[in-house]
Design a protein around this motif. Structure first.
Motif, PDB file in Angstrom:
ATOM      1  N   VAL A 240      44.704  39.523  37.298  1.00  0.00           N
ATOM      2  CA  VAL A 240      43.810  40.675  37.397  1.00  0.00           C
ATOM      3  C   VAL A 240      43.889  41.401  36.063  1.00  0.00           C
ATOM      4  O   VAL A 240      44.894  42.038  35.749  1.00  0.00           O
ATOM      5  CB  VAL A 240      44.190  41.621  38.557  1.00  0.00           C
ATOM      6  N   ASP A 241      42.834  41.283  35.267  1.00  0.00           N
ATOM      7  CA  ASP A 241      42.864  41.850  33.916  1.00  0.00           C
ATOM      8  C   ASP A 241      41.442  41.900  33.375  1.00  0.00           C
ATOM      9  O   ASP A 241      40.523  41.289  33.940  1.00  0.00           O
ATOM     10  CB  ASP A 241      43.760  41.002  33.015  1.00  0.00           C
ATOM     11  N   ASN A 242      41.275  42.619  32.283  1.00  0.00           N
ATOM     12  CA  ASN A 242      39.970  42.774  31.647  1.00  0.00           C
ATOM     13  C   ASN A 242      39.885  41.931  30.384  1.00  0.00           C
ATOM     14  O   ASN A 242      40.858  41.807  29.639  1.00  0.00           O
ATOM     15  CB  ASN A 242      39.730  44.243  31.273  1.00  0.00           C
ATOM     16  N   ARG A 243      38.728  41.377  30.141  1.00  0.00           N
ATOM     17  CA  ARG A 243      38.403  40.708  28.888  1.00  0.00           C
ATOM     18  C   ARG A 243      36.992  41.186  28.514  1.00  0.00           C
ATOM     19  O   ARG A 243      36.005  40.676  29.038  1.00  0.00           O
ATOM     20  CB  ARG A 243      38.460  39.194  29.028  1.00  0.00           C
TER      21      ARG A 243
ATOM     22  N   ASP B  33      41.231  49.748  39.819  1.00  0.00           N
ATOM     23  CA  ASP B  33      42.113  50.506  38.922  1.00  0.00           C
ATOM     24  C   ASP B  33      42.308  49.778  37.598  1.00  0.00           C
ATOM     25  O   ASP B  33      42.336  50.409  36.534  1.00  0.00           O
ATOM     26  CB  ASP B  33      43.468  50.740  39.594  1.00  0.00           C
ATOM     27  N   VAL B  34      42.453  48.458  37.653  1.00  0.00           N
ATOM     28  CA  VAL B  34      42.584  47.683  36.415  1.00  0.00           C
ATOM     29  C   VAL B  34      41.286  47.766  35.613  1.00  0.00           C
ATOM     30  O   VAL B  34      41.294  47.953  34.390  1.00  0.00           O
ATOM     31  CB  VAL B  34      42.951  46.223  36.734  1.00  0.00           C
ATOM     32  N   MET B  35      40.165  47.637  36.272  1.00  0.00           N
ATOM     33  CA  MET B  35      38.876  47.727  35.598  1.00  0.00           C
ATOM     34  C   MET B  35      38.735  49.060  34.868  1.00  0.00           C
ATOM     35  O   MET B  35      38.264  49.113  33.723  1.00  0.00           O
ATOM     36  CB  MET B  35      37.744  47.575  36.615  1.00  0.00           C
ATOM     37  N   ASP B  36      39.166  50.132  35.522  1.00  0.00           N
ATOM     38  CA  ASP B  36      39.026  51.473  34.955  1.00  0.00           C
ATOM     39  C   ASP B  36      40.123  51.831  33.956  1.00  0.00           C
ATOM     40  O   ASP B  36      40.113  52.929  33.389  1.00  0.00           O
ATOM     41  CB  ASP B  36      39.016  52.515  36.078  1.00  0.00           C
ATOM     42  N   GLY B  37      41.096  50.926  33.760  1.00  0.00           N
ATOM     43  CA  GLY B  37      42.166  51.196  32.820  1.00  0.00           C
ATOM     44  C   GLY B  37      43.255  52.104  33.359  1.00  0.00           C
ATOM     45  O   GLY B  37      44.130  52.546  32.608  1.00  0.00           O
ATOM     46  N   ALA B  38      43.222  52.370  34.671  1.00  0.00           N
ATOM     47  CA  ALA B  38      44.237  53.238  35.278  1.00  0.00           C
ATOM     48  C   ALA B  38      45.512  52.479  35.610  1.00  0.00           C
ATOM     49  O   ALA B  38      46.537  53.092  35.922  1.00  0.00           O
ATOM     50  CB  ALA B  38      43.674  53.878  36.555  1.00  0.00           C
ATOM     51  N   LEU B  39      45.466  51.153  35.561  1.00  0.00           N
ATOM     52  CA  LEU B  39      46.602  50.328  35.942  1.00  0.00           C
ATOM     53  C   LEU B  39      46.533  49.039  35.138  1.00  0.00           C
ATOM     54  O   LEU B  39      45.455  48.517  34.865  1.00  0.00           O
ATOM     55  CB  LEU B  39      46.527  50.019  37.447  1.00  0.00           C
ATOM     56  N   HIS B  40      47.703  48.523  34.746  1.00  0.00           N
ATOM     57  CA  HIS B  40      47.750  47.260  34.001  1.00  0.00           C
ATOM     58  C   HIS B  40      49.063  46.562  34.335  1.00  0.00           C
ATOM     59  O   HIS B  40      49.966  46.478  33.510  1.00  0.00           O
ATOM     60  CB  HIS B  40      47.647  47.527  32.497  1.00  0.00           C
ATOM     61  N   PRO B  41      49.175  46.026  35.563  1.00  0.00           N
ATOM     62  CA  PRO B  41      50.447  45.432  35.987  1.00  0.00           C
ATOM     63  C   PRO B  41      50.844  44.258  35.091  1.00  0.00           C
ATOM     64  O   PRO B  41      50.046  43.326  34.906  1.00  0.00           O
ATOM     65  CB  PRO B  41      50.159  44.952  37.414  1.00  0.00           C
ATOM     66  N   PRO B  42      52.048  44.265  34.529  1.00  0.00           N
ATOM     67  CA  PRO B  42      52.454  43.154  33.657  1.00  0.00           C
ATOM     68  C   PRO B  42      52.492  41.818  34.386  1.00  0.00           C
ATOM     69  O   PRO B  42      52.284  40.763  33.767  1.00  0.00           O
ATOM     70  CB  PRO B  42      53.843  43.572  33.174  1.00  0.00           C
ATOM     71  N   GLU B  43      52.734  41.846  35.711  1.00  0.00           N
ATOM     72  CA  GLU B  43      52.791  40.592  36.487  1.00  0.00           C
ATOM     73  C   GLU B  43      51.445  39.875  36.532  1.00  0.00           C
ATOM     74  O   GLU B  43      51.393  38.665  36.789  1.00  0.00           O
ATOM     75  CB  GLU B  43      53.224  40.889  37.929  1.00  0.00           C
TER      76      GLU B  43
END
Length: 379
Positions: free
Chosen positions: A320-323, A349-359
Protein backbone atom coordinates in the motif's frame (compact mmCIF):
# COMPACT_ATOMS: atom_id res chain seq x y z
CA UNK A 1 -13.20 9.73 -28.95
CA UNK A 2 -15.62 9.34 -26.05
CA UNK A 3 -15.38 12.32 -23.68
CA UNK A 4 -13.86 11.41 -20.32
CA UNK A 5 -16.01 11.33 -17.21
CA UNK A 6 -14.40 13.27 -14.37
CA UNK A 7 -13.90 11.95 -10.84
CA UNK A 8 -11.63 12.70 -7.91
CA UNK A 9 -10.65 9.03 -7.50
CA UNK A 10 -10.90 5.93 -9.68
CA UNK A 11 -10.58 2.56 -7.95
CA UNK A 12 -9.72 -0.44 -10.14
CA UNK A 13 -10.82 -3.70 -8.55
CA UNK A 14 -13.99 -4.51 -6.65
CA UNK A 15 -12.61 -7.00 -4.14
CA UNK A 16 -12.41 -6.26 -0.45
CA UNK A 17 -9.47 -3.87 -0.91
CA UNK A 18 -11.23 -1.94 -3.66
CA UNK A 19 -14.73 -1.83 -2.18
CA UNK A 20 -13.43 -0.78 1.24
CA UNK A 21 -11.33 1.95 -0.38
CA UNK A 22 -14.22 3.24 -2.49
CA UNK A 23 -16.39 3.35 0.62
CA UNK A 24 -13.84 5.31 2.63
CA UNK A 25 -13.06 7.76 -0.17
CA UNK A 26 -16.77 8.42 -0.71
CA UNK A 27 -17.19 8.99 3.01
CA UNK A 28 -14.39 11.55 2.75
CA UNK A 29 -16.47 13.36 0.11
CA UNK A 30 -14.28 12.35 -2.82
CA UNK A 31 -16.15 11.81 -6.05
CA UNK A 32 -15.27 8.15 -6.52
CA UNK A 33 -15.82 5.52 -9.18
CA UNK A 34 -14.97 1.81 -8.93
CA UNK A 35 -14.56 -0.59 -11.86
CA UNK A 36 -14.29 -4.38 -11.68
CA UNK A 37 -13.77 -6.70 -14.64
CA UNK A 38 -15.88 -9.64 -13.40
CA UNK A 39 -18.08 -8.14 -10.70
CA UNK A 40 -17.43 -8.07 -6.96
CA UNK A 41 -17.46 -11.53 -5.39
CA UNK A 42 -17.23 -13.43 -8.69
CA UNK A 43 -16.26 -17.09 -8.04
CA UNK A 44 -12.81 -16.78 -9.67
CA UNK A 45 -11.77 -13.66 -7.75
CA UNK A 46 -9.87 -13.44 -4.47
CA UNK A 47 -12.75 -11.96 -2.48
CA UNK A 48 -15.22 -14.74 -3.18
CA UNK A 49 -16.86 -17.41 -1.05
CA UNK A 50 -18.87 -17.74 2.11
CA UNK A 51 -16.31 -17.05 4.79
CA UNK A 52 -12.85 -15.94 5.90
CA UNK A 53 -11.07 -16.26 9.21
CA UNK A 54 -10.55 -13.27 11.48
CA UNK A 55 -8.04 -13.03 14.32
CA UNK A 56 -5.88 -10.61 16.24
CA UNK A 57 -3.24 -13.35 16.68
CA UNK A 58 -0.31 -11.81 14.81
CA UNK A 59 3.33 -11.51 15.77
CA UNK A 60 3.60 -8.03 14.22
CA UNK A 61 2.13 -5.03 16.06
CA UNK A 62 0.95 -3.43 12.81
CA UNK A 63 -1.40 -6.32 12.00
CA UNK A 64 -2.67 -6.69 15.56
CA UNK A 65 -3.72 -3.04 15.56
CA UNK A 66 -5.23 -3.32 12.08
CA UNK A 67 -7.23 -6.39 13.16
CA UNK A 68 -8.49 -4.57 16.25
CA UNK A 69 -9.56 -1.67 14.03
CA UNK A 70 -11.22 -4.15 11.66
CA UNK A 71 -13.34 -5.73 14.36
CA UNK A 72 -14.73 -2.32 15.28
CA UNK A 73 -15.22 -1.38 11.63
CA UNK A 74 -17.05 -4.61 10.78
CA UNK A 75 -19.37 -4.05 13.74
CA UNK A 76 -20.06 -0.50 12.54
CA UNK A 77 -20.84 -1.86 9.08
CA UNK A 78 -23.20 -4.46 10.55
CA UNK A 79 -25.07 -1.70 12.35
CA UNK A 80 -25.18 0.51 9.25
CA UNK A 81 -26.40 -2.19 6.85
CA UNK A 82 -28.32 -4.61 9.07
CA UNK A 83 -26.25 -7.55 7.83
CA UNK A 84 -24.66 -10.15 10.10
CA UNK A 85 -20.96 -10.31 9.21
CA UNK A 86 -18.95 -11.46 12.23
CA UNK A 87 -19.26 -14.87 13.90
CA UNK A 88 -16.75 -14.68 16.74
CA UNK A 89 -16.10 -17.99 18.50
CA UNK A 90 -12.43 -17.39 19.33
CA UNK A 91 -9.34 -19.03 17.88
CA UNK A 92 -6.83 -21.67 18.92
CA UNK A 93 -3.24 -21.32 17.68
CA UNK A 94 -0.90 -24.31 17.57
CA UNK A 95 2.63 -24.78 16.28
CA UNK A 96 6.27 -24.00 17.09
CA UNK A 97 6.82 -22.57 20.57
CA UNK A 98 8.77 -19.58 19.26
CA UNK A 99 5.96 -18.60 16.90
CA UNK A 100 3.33 -18.91 19.62
CA UNK A 101 5.43 -16.93 22.10
CA UNK A 102 5.88 -14.14 19.58
CA UNK A 103 2.13 -14.04 18.91
CA UNK A 104 1.33 -14.04 22.63
CA UNK A 105 3.75 -11.25 23.48
CA UNK A 106 2.77 -9.05 20.54
CA UNK A 107 -0.97 -9.32 21.15
CA UNK A 108 -0.55 -8.60 24.85
CA UNK A 109 1.67 -5.60 24.11
CA UNK A 110 -1.14 -4.15 21.97
CA UNK A 111 -3.70 -4.56 24.74
CA UNK A 112 -5.27 -7.72 23.34
CA UNK A 113 -6.43 -10.64 25.46
CA UNK A 114 -4.72 -13.95 24.69
CA UNK A 115 -3.67 -16.84 26.90
CA UNK A 116 -1.79 -20.10 26.88
CA UNK A 117 -3.86 -23.28 26.87
CA UNK A 118 -2.56 -26.69 27.88
CA UNK A 119 -3.86 -29.99 26.50
CA UNK A 120 -6.74 -30.13 29.00
CA UNK A 121 -7.82 -26.59 28.17
CA UNK A 122 -7.48 -27.20 24.43
CA UNK A 123 -9.77 -30.23 24.67
CA UNK A 124 -12.27 -28.18 26.68
CA UNK A 125 -12.28 -25.42 24.07
CA UNK A 126 -12.45 -27.85 21.16
CA UNK A 127 -13.40 -31.40 22.12
CA UNK A 128 -12.71 -32.64 18.58
CA UNK A 129 -9.03 -31.72 18.84
CA UNK A 130 -6.31 -34.29 19.60
CA UNK A 131 -3.48 -32.37 21.29
CA UNK A 132 0.05 -33.68 21.03
CA UNK A 133 1.79 -34.95 24.16
CA UNK A 134 2.61 -31.94 26.34
CA UNK A 135 1.29 -29.50 23.76
CA UNK A 136 0.67 -25.90 24.75
CA UNK A 137 -1.39 -23.70 22.46
CA UNK A 138 -2.91 -20.23 22.55
CA UNK A 139 -6.49 -19.05 22.73
CA UNK A 140 -8.03 -15.64 22.16
CA UNK A 141 -11.69 -14.69 22.02
CA UNK A 142 -11.38 -12.00 19.30
CA UNK A 143 -11.26 -14.52 16.49
CA UNK A 144 -13.53 -16.68 14.40
CA UNK A 145 -15.25 -15.98 11.12
CA UNK A 146 -16.08 -13.15 8.74
CA UNK A 147 -19.10 -14.10 6.65
CA UNK A 148 -17.37 -12.90 3.51
CA UNK A 149 -20.30 -12.84 1.12
CA UNK A 150 -22.32 -10.74 3.57
CA UNK A 151 -19.33 -8.50 4.17
CA UNK A 152 -18.89 -7.84 0.45
CA UNK A 153 -22.58 -7.06 -0.01
CA UNK A 154 -22.46 -4.70 2.98
CA UNK A 155 -19.35 -2.90 1.68
CA UNK A 156 -20.92 -2.45 -1.77
CA UNK A 157 -24.20 -1.18 -0.33
CA UNK A 158 -22.45 1.23 2.02
CA UNK A 159 -20.16 2.50 -0.75
CA UNK A 160 -23.10 3.19 -3.04
CA UNK A 161 -25.01 4.82 -0.19
CA UNK A 162 -22.02 7.08 0.46
CA UNK A 163 -22.05 8.18 -3.17
CA UNK A 164 -19.48 5.95 -4.89
CA UNK A 165 -20.31 4.92 -8.46
CA UNK A 166 -19.81 1.16 -8.93
CA UNK A 167 -19.28 -0.12 -12.48
CA UNK A 168 -19.36 -3.91 -12.26
CA UNK A 169 -18.27 -6.21 -15.10
CA UNK A 170 -16.25 -3.48 -16.79
CA UNK A 171 -12.68 -4.42 -17.60
CA UNK A 172 -10.01 -1.74 -17.41
CA UNK A 173 -7.71 -2.09 -20.41
CA UNK A 174 -5.35 0.84 -19.91
CA UNK A 175 -4.23 3.58 -17.55
CA UNK A 176 -2.98 6.64 -19.41
CA UNK A 177 -0.47 8.79 -17.58
CA UNK A 178 1.43 11.86 -18.72
CA UNK A 179 -1.41 14.36 -18.95
CA UNK A 180 -2.47 16.61 -16.09
CA UNK A 181 -4.76 13.87 -14.82
CA UNK A 182 -4.61 10.09 -15.33
CA UNK A 183 -7.23 8.54 -17.60
CA UNK A 184 -8.62 5.06 -16.96
CA UNK A 185 -9.89 3.27 -20.07
CA UNK A 186 -12.57 0.58 -19.81
CA UNK A 187 -14.04 -0.31 -23.20
CA UNK A 188 -15.57 2.87 -24.60
CA UNK A 189 -15.57 4.44 -21.14
CA UNK A 190 -12.84 6.96 -20.31
CA UNK A 191 -12.49 8.21 -16.76
CA UNK A 192 -10.34 11.16 -15.77
CA UNK A 193 -9.31 11.18 -12.10
CA UNK A 194 -6.86 12.97 -9.86
CA UNK A 195 -5.92 9.67 -8.21
CA UNK A 196 -6.08 6.08 -9.41
CA UNK A 197 -6.12 3.19 -6.94
CA UNK A 198 -5.05 -0.20 -8.30
CA UNK A 199 -6.62 -2.93 -6.17
CA UNK A 200 -7.00 -5.57 -8.85
CA UNK A 201 -5.62 -8.56 -6.95
CA UNK A 202 -3.82 -11.04 -9.24
CA UNK A 203 -4.73 -8.90 -12.27
CA UNK A 204 -2.73 -5.95 -10.88
CA UNK A 205 0.49 -6.80 -12.71
CA UNK A 206 -1.13 -6.45 -16.13
CA UNK A 207 -2.19 -2.91 -15.21
CA UNK A 208 1.04 -1.90 -13.47
CA UNK A 209 3.67 -3.02 -15.97
CA UNK A 210 2.51 -0.76 -18.84
CA UNK A 211 2.85 2.29 -16.56
CA UNK A 212 6.34 1.31 -15.45
CA UNK A 213 5.63 -0.28 -12.08
CA UNK A 214 7.22 -3.71 -11.75
CA UNK A 215 6.35 -5.59 -8.56
CA UNK A 216 7.27 -9.11 -7.39
CA UNK A 217 3.70 -10.37 -7.18
CA UNK A 218 2.97 -14.10 -7.46
CA UNK A 219 -0.68 -15.06 -8.06
CA UNK A 220 -1.53 -18.37 -6.43
CA UNK A 221 -4.51 -20.73 -6.53
CA UNK A 222 -5.73 -21.83 -3.10
CA UNK A 223 -8.28 -24.46 -2.14
CA UNK A 224 -10.70 -24.53 0.77
CA UNK A 225 -12.95 -27.34 1.96
CA UNK A 226 -16.26 -26.89 3.76
CA UNK A 227 -17.14 -29.78 6.06
CA UNK A 228 -20.66 -31.04 6.49
CA UNK A 229 -20.49 -30.42 10.24
CA UNK A 230 -23.40 -28.20 11.31
CA UNK A 231 -22.97 -29.12 14.99
CA UNK A 232 -19.50 -27.51 15.00
CA UNK A 233 -20.51 -23.95 14.10
CA UNK A 234 -19.91 -22.86 17.68
CA UNK A 235 -16.33 -24.15 17.78
CA UNK A 236 -13.34 -21.80 17.69
CA UNK A 237 -11.24 -21.24 14.62
CA UNK A 238 -7.87 -22.95 14.45
CA UNK A 239 -4.44 -22.15 13.05
CA UNK A 240 -1.63 -24.69 13.05
CA UNK A 241 1.48 -22.78 12.05
CA UNK A 242 4.27 -24.07 9.82
CA UNK A 243 4.30 -27.63 11.05
CA UNK A 244 6.14 -28.87 7.96
CA UNK A 245 7.86 -27.61 4.83
CA UNK A 246 4.42 -27.52 3.21
CA UNK A 247 3.20 -24.95 5.73
CA UNK A 248 0.28 -25.18 8.11
CA UNK A 249 -3.50 -25.44 8.25
CA UNK A 250 -6.28 -23.08 9.27
CA UNK A 251 -10.00 -23.45 9.83
CA UNK A 252 -13.09 -21.74 11.22
CA UNK A 253 -16.82 -22.38 11.67
CA UNK A 254 -19.31 -21.40 8.96
CA UNK A 255 -22.91 -20.91 10.11
CA UNK A 256 -25.36 -22.79 7.95
CA UNK A 257 -22.65 -25.12 6.63
CA UNK A 258 -20.32 -26.47 9.28
CA UNK A 259 -16.57 -25.91 9.36
CA UNK A 260 -14.02 -24.74 6.79
CA UNK A 261 -10.44 -26.04 6.66
CA UNK A 262 -7.56 -25.43 4.26
CA UNK A 263 -3.83 -25.53 3.87
CA UNK A 264 -2.23 -22.11 4.28
CA UNK A 265 -0.31 -22.34 0.98
CA UNK A 266 -1.52 -22.16 -2.57
CA UNK A 267 -0.28 -23.64 -5.82
CA UNK A 268 0.86 -22.42 -9.20
CA UNK A 269 -1.30 -22.31 -12.30
CA UNK A 270 -3.30 -19.10 -11.99
CA UNK A 271 -4.59 -17.85 -15.35
CA UNK A 272 -6.22 -14.43 -15.83
CA UNK A 273 -9.06 -15.57 -18.08
CA UNK A 274 -10.22 -18.69 -16.24
CA UNK A 275 -13.98 -18.62 -15.71
CA UNK A 276 -14.22 -21.54 -13.28
CA UNK A 277 -11.67 -23.23 -11.01
CA UNK A 278 -12.23 -26.97 -10.61
CA UNK A 279 -11.28 -28.29 -7.19
CA UNK A 280 -8.36 -30.68 -6.69
CA UNK A 281 -9.61 -34.01 -5.22
CA UNK A 282 -6.07 -34.98 -4.14
CA UNK A 283 -5.75 -31.83 -2.04
CA UNK A 284 -9.20 -32.44 -0.57
CA UNK A 285 -8.04 -35.93 0.41
CA UNK A 286 -4.88 -34.56 2.04
CA UNK A 287 -6.77 -31.98 4.10
CA UNK A 288 -9.26 -34.62 5.25
CA UNK A 289 -6.36 -36.85 6.30
CA UNK A 290 -4.97 -33.97 8.37
CA UNK A 291 -8.42 -33.59 9.90
CA UNK A 292 -8.59 -37.25 10.90
CA UNK A 293 -5.25 -36.98 12.69
CA UNK A 294 -5.62 -33.55 14.32
CA UNK A 295 -9.38 -33.17 14.76
CA UNK A 296 -10.54 -36.79 14.86
CA UNK A 297 -13.81 -35.80 16.51
CA UNK A 298 -14.78 -33.62 13.55
CA UNK A 299 -16.90 -35.27 10.82
CA UNK A 300 -14.53 -35.84 7.88
CA UNK A 301 -17.24 -35.24 5.29
CA UNK A 302 -16.52 -32.69 2.59
CA UNK A 303 -19.64 -30.80 1.65
CA UNK A 304 -17.86 -28.59 -0.87
CA UNK A 305 -14.32 -27.74 -1.98
CA UNK A 306 -13.54 -24.58 -3.93
CA UNK A 307 -10.48 -22.91 -5.43
CA UNK A 308 -9.80 -19.19 -5.69
CA UNK A 309 -6.72 -16.98 -6.18
CA UNK A 310 -4.67 -14.88 -3.83
CA UNK A 311 -1.49 -12.90 -4.53
CA UNK A 312 1.74 -13.49 -2.63
CA UNK A 313 4.49 -10.95 -1.98
CA UNK A 314 8.04 -11.98 -0.99
CA UNK A 315 7.44 -11.24 2.71
CA UNK A 316 3.66 -11.91 2.96
CA UNK A 317 3.04 -8.22 3.68
CA UNK A 318 0.66 -6.12 1.59
CA UNK A 319 1.72 -3.31 -0.74
CA UNK A 320 0.00 0.00 0.00
CA UNK A 321 1.92 3.02 -1.27
CA UNK A 322 1.87 5.90 -3.73
CA UNK A 323 3.72 6.21 -7.02
CA UNK A 324 2.88 9.60 -8.49
CA UNK A 325 -0.90 9.82 -9.05
CA UNK A 326 -1.28 6.06 -8.57
CA UNK A 327 -1.95 4.38 -5.22
CA UNK A 328 -1.23 0.67 -4.98
CA UNK A 329 -3.40 -1.60 -2.82
CA UNK A 330 -2.34 -5.11 -3.74
CA UNK A 331 -0.52 -8.25 -2.60
CA UNK A 332 -3.15 -9.68 -0.25
CA UNK A 333 -0.72 -12.52 0.66
CA UNK A 334 -3.66 -14.70 1.66
CA UNK A 335 -4.60 -12.85 4.84
CA UNK A 336 -6.12 -9.48 3.87
CA UNK A 337 -9.87 -10.12 3.80
CA UNK A 338 -10.35 -10.11 7.55
CA UNK A 339 -9.34 -6.46 7.74
CA UNK A 340 -12.25 -5.43 5.50
CA UNK A 341 -13.33 -1.83 6.08
CA UNK A 342 -10.11 -1.05 7.96
CA UNK A 343 -8.26 -1.57 4.66
CA UNK A 344 -10.19 1.31 3.12
CA UNK A 345 -9.12 3.67 5.88
CA UNK A 346 -5.54 2.48 5.52
CA UNK A 347 -5.44 3.05 1.75
CA UNK A 348 -7.13 6.45 2.00
CA UNK A 349 -4.71 7.58 4.71
CA UNK A 350 -1.73 6.46 2.63
CA UNK A 351 -3.15 8.20 -0.43
CA UNK A 352 -3.54 11.43 1.54
CA UNK A 353 -0.03 11.19 3.02
CA UNK A 354 -1.36 10.84 6.57
CA UNK A 355 0.18 7.38 6.97
CA UNK A 356 3.15 5.54 5.46
CA UNK A 357 3.56 2.15 7.17
CA UNK A 358 7.10 0.83 6.61
CA UNK A 359 5.72 -2.74 6.42
CA UNK A 360 3.75 -1.86 3.28
CA UNK A 361 6.07 0.52 1.41
CA UNK A 362 7.25 0.06 -2.15
CA UNK A 363 10.89 0.66 -1.18
CA UNK A 364 11.13 -2.02 1.50
CA UNK A 365 14.07 -4.39 0.93
CA UNK A 366 11.89 -7.51 0.73
CA UNK A 367 10.42 -6.35 -2.59
CA UNK A 368 13.82 -6.82 -4.19
CA UNK A 369 13.25 -10.59 -3.94
CA UNK A 370 10.93 -12.76 -5.99
CA UNK A 371 7.66 -13.96 -4.50
CA UNK A 372 6.63 -17.61 -4.55
CA UNK A 373 3.11 -18.71 -5.45
CA UNK A 374 3.50 -21.78 -3.22
CA UNK A 375 4.75 -19.94 -0.11
CA UNK A 376 2.64 -20.43 3.03
CA UNK A 377 0.90 -17.62 4.84
CA UNK A 378 3.39 -16.59 7.54
CA UNK A 379 1.60 -13.57 8.95
Amino acid sequence: MTPAQTFDCAVIGGGVFGLATALELARRKRKTVLLDRLGSGHPVTSSTGLSRSIRIAYDQPFYVKLAQDALRAWRDLEAATGRGILHLTGQIDLGPAAKLQAIHDTVRAQGGAIRAADATELRRLMPELKPLAGEIGLYHADGGTVLAEQGMLALAAAAAQAGAVLHQRERVTAIELGAARPVVVAGPRRISAERVVIAAGPWSTALLEPIGIDLPLAPSVAQVTFLDAPDQVGRPGIAEWETSAAGGVYGHPVPGVGYKIAFDAGSTGWQPDVTDWSFDPDEECRILNWLKQRLPGMPARARLSQRHPWTMTPDADFIVDNRGPVTLACGCAGHAFKFGPALGRLVADVMDGALHPPELRLDRPALQRQASATAPIVR
